[in-house]
Design an enzyme around this catalytic site. Structure first.
Site, PDB file in Angstrom:
ATOM      1  N   ARG A 137    -118.258 100.698  -2.168  1.00  0.00           N
ATOM      2  CA  ARG A 137    -118.641 101.701  -3.154  1.00  0.00           C
ATOM      3  C   ARG A 137    -120.025 102.264  -2.889  1.00  0.00           C
ATOM      4  NH1 ARG A 137    -117.257 105.678  -4.454  1.00  0.00           N
ATOM      5  NH2 ARG A 137    -115.219 104.663  -4.646  1.00  0.00           N
ATOM      6  N   LYS A 154    -136.277 120.131  -6.282  1.00  0.00           N
ATOM      7  CA  LYS A 154    -135.358 119.702  -7.342  1.00  0.00           C
ATOM      8  C   LYS A 154    -134.310 118.756  -6.754  1.00  0.00           C
ATOM      9  CE  LYS A 154    -136.088 123.963  -9.952  1.00  0.00           C
ATOM     10  NZ  LYS A 154    -135.475 125.217 -10.459  1.00  0.00           N
ATOM     11  N   LYS A 172    -147.716 128.347  -8.481  1.00  0.00           N
ATOM     12  CA  LYS A 172    -146.693 128.732  -9.446  1.00  0.00           C
ATOM     13  C   LYS A 172    -147.347 129.409 -10.655  1.00  0.00           C
ATOM     14  CE  LYS A 172    -142.906 127.744  -8.947  1.00  0.00           C
ATOM     15  NZ  LYS A 172    -142.179 126.495  -9.192  1.00  0.00           N
ATOM     16  N   GLU A 210    -146.216 132.554  -6.402  1.00  0.00           N
ATOM     17  CA  GLU A 210    -145.156 133.117  -7.237  1.00  0.00           C
ATOM     18  C   GLU A 210    -145.746 134.273  -8.034  1.00  0.00           C
ATOM     19  OE1 GLU A 210    -142.224 131.809 -10.938  1.00  0.00           O
ATOM     20  OE2 GLU A 210    -143.498 130.306  -9.962  1.00  0.00           O
ATOM     21  N   ASP A 222    -139.327 135.355  -8.551  1.00  0.00           N
ATOM     22  CA  ASP A 222    -138.399 134.520  -9.311  1.00  0.00           C
ATOM     23  C   ASP A 222    -137.587 135.368 -10.282  1.00  0.00           C
ATOM     24  OD1 ASP A 222    -137.270 132.050  -9.997  1.00  0.00           O
ATOM     25  OD2 ASP A 222    -138.653 131.769 -11.666  1.00  0.00           O
TER      26      ASP A 222
END
Length: 282
Positions: free
Chosen positions: A98, A133, A165, A194, A215
């Site tokens: 597994r 992410k 960002k 960004e 974005d």
């Protein structure tokens, strides 16, 4: 393949989580010394990735298990394809099954989804790029799977790239101020910013940015931005990109398309381990 030191502790932790004090079912059912032969099969079309990790899972529980990988990372195989053969002590094979399949299904799933995006933009010149992410603890493996699927790795973490960002900009009074501070502190570094508008793009470039990240912009907006800034910086699109619209995003002319879903939403690949026939005791 990423260095073993980056993923071996994760694998050993997963094995310990599953095995605990021992496999009660195997201890009750399987005779001591029983040998078996099994095969790992793809139950869907998939991009192969991570057979060496699956091999390490079996060998960690019993070095006597023989794992024969039949494909290389990055190969596209059809449903029903035989991915590997596993032979050895039944207790070791079934105890590791597994965990080995969990790792393999995750990695093949990320690679397969990435390949679908790469194929969707073929011929446009746009690269499909991953993000941070990733599944916590899995970054090295997740990004390896993206590369196996034909994607491009963005920065690995906060330590190996500069990406300003919106929250960085908000904290210091604007994207121009943020880029100027980064350029002063890191004069030789590549700096990506960004931006939310043409005015912010202009400010970032005047301050010394090398790359602009747009974005959640529509393909039409992206075409306009490419026309305005394509000759001055590397342009990247992100946000809201899926298989239905990625081609239109790519055809806007951006050089890179970053997609968090490659690693945060990839479905596990459908595969299985099937026992061929038990052998006799040692």
């Amino acid at each position: 393949m990423p260095a073993r030191a980056l993923w071996a502790p994760l694998l050993l932790s997963a094995l310990a989580e599953d095995l605990g004090g021992g496999d009660r079912t195997a201890a009750a059912v399987l005779p001591a010394g029983l040998q078996l032969s099994a095969r790992v099969e793809a139950r869907q079309e998939l991009v192969v990735c991570g057979l060496c990790v699956a091999q390490a899972a079996f060998e960690a529980l019993d070095p006597a298990v023989d794992f024969e990988a039949l494909h290389r990372d990055g190969e596209l195989v059809a449903a029903g394809a035989l991915l590997a053969r596993v032979r050895g002590p039944a207790h070791g094979v079934l105890a590791a099954e597994r965990t080995a399949l969990n790792f393999l299904a995750r990695l093949c799933g990320v690679a397969t989804l990435t390949r679908r995006f790469v194929q969707a933009v073929a011929g446009t010149g746009a690269a499909i790029v991953d993000t941070r992410k990733t599944l916590p603890g899995w970054r090295a493996l997740d990004k390896f799977a993206v590369a196996a699927g034909g994607g491009v790795n963005h920065r690995f973490g906060l330590y190996d790239g500069v990406l300003i960002k919106d929250n960085h900009a908000a904290a210091v009074g604007g994207v121009g101020a943020a880029v100027r501070a980064a350029r002063a502190a890191l004069p030789e570094a590549g700096i990506q910013a960004e931006v939310e508008s043409e005015a912010e793009a202009q400010a970032a470039l005047r301050a010394g940015a090398d790359s602009l990240l747009f974005d959640n912009r529509s393909p039409r907006q992206l075409r306009e931005l490419v026309a305005a800034f394509g000759g001055r910086a590397r342009l990247e699109a992100s946000g809201g990109v899926n298989l239905a619209n990625v081609r239109a995003v790519a055809e806007s002319g951006v050089g890179r398309i970053s997609i968090g879903a490659l690693t945060h939403s990839a479905p596990a690949a459908d595969l299985a381990l099937e026992v061929d026939a038990p052998g006799g005791p040692r």
